[in-house]
Scaffold this motif. Structure first.
Motif: not given
Length: 191
Positions: A21-26, A124-126, A162-163, A179-186
């Motif tokens: 997930t770290a690679a996807a997040l980056a 921990l969440a948004v 993502d969860t 302003h934004a949240v970044v997760t592994p899927s987008g």
């Protein structure tokens, strides 16, 4: 209770899960225009099963971005130091709390964050409004208050799994939306 639930799920992740997930997040974070044009980014070093930040820190540093990392002070406020690669970090044990990796070099002062074009926040969440649930220590609430008092308006971005993007989190009077949240899927943006 809510915090504990998110932490329990995170603690169930394997090292392999965190690495993938770290690679996807980056990758996702580096696509953000706010990070693409940033000259200075205040970030943090992930610990344990937090969404991994090392790949992102290294990519920003390689781009020539000035990356500021937090140094936890005795009163839970944050000082800052510059990131100069993984070997510029030292492990610091903070009393009964967890050990953190912090920049070894010069301390730039709590006000250094005011020069950031973007601030990456742990959480921990948004929720759907962009309200962030932190770990409860208050360190980043102080950072956000400092930015607001100074009239600084960097992009505020939280990195999560993502969860951890949920319908609603509890909010206190001093909380400010990101302003934004970044997760592994987008990426999801908030207005």
């Amino acid at each position: 209770m809510l915090r504990r639930g998110f932490l329990t799920v995170r603690n169930g992740l394997t090292a392999d899960d965190v690495r993938k997930t770290a690679a996807a997040l980056a990758t996702r974070a580096l696509e953000l225009p706010e990070l693409a044009r940033a000259r200075t980014v205040a970030a943090y070093v992930s610990v344990g099963s937090e969404p991994g930040t090392f790949a992102l820190l290294d990519a920003l540093h390689a781009r020539g971005v000035r990356v500021l990392l937090p140094v936890l002070m005795a009163d839970n406020d944050l000082d800052w130091g510059a990131y100069a690669g993984a070997d510029s970090l030292v492990r610091v044990q903070h009393g009964g709390k967890m050990a953190l990796l912090e920049p070894a070099g010069e301390r730039l002062g709590p006000e250094a964050v005011l020069g950031a074009d973007a601030v990456l926040l742990p959480g921990l969440a948004v929720d759907a409004r962009g309200m962030r649930l932190g770990r409860g220590g208050g360190s980043y609430d102080r950072v956000l208050a400092r930015l607001e008092r100074a009239g600084a308006d960097p992009a505020l971005v939280v990195l999560l799994y993502d969860t951890e993007v949920v319908q609603r989190v509890p909010e206190e009077a001093h909380d400010r939306p990101v302003h934004a949240v970044v997760t592994p899927s987008g990426v999801r943006r908030f207005h």
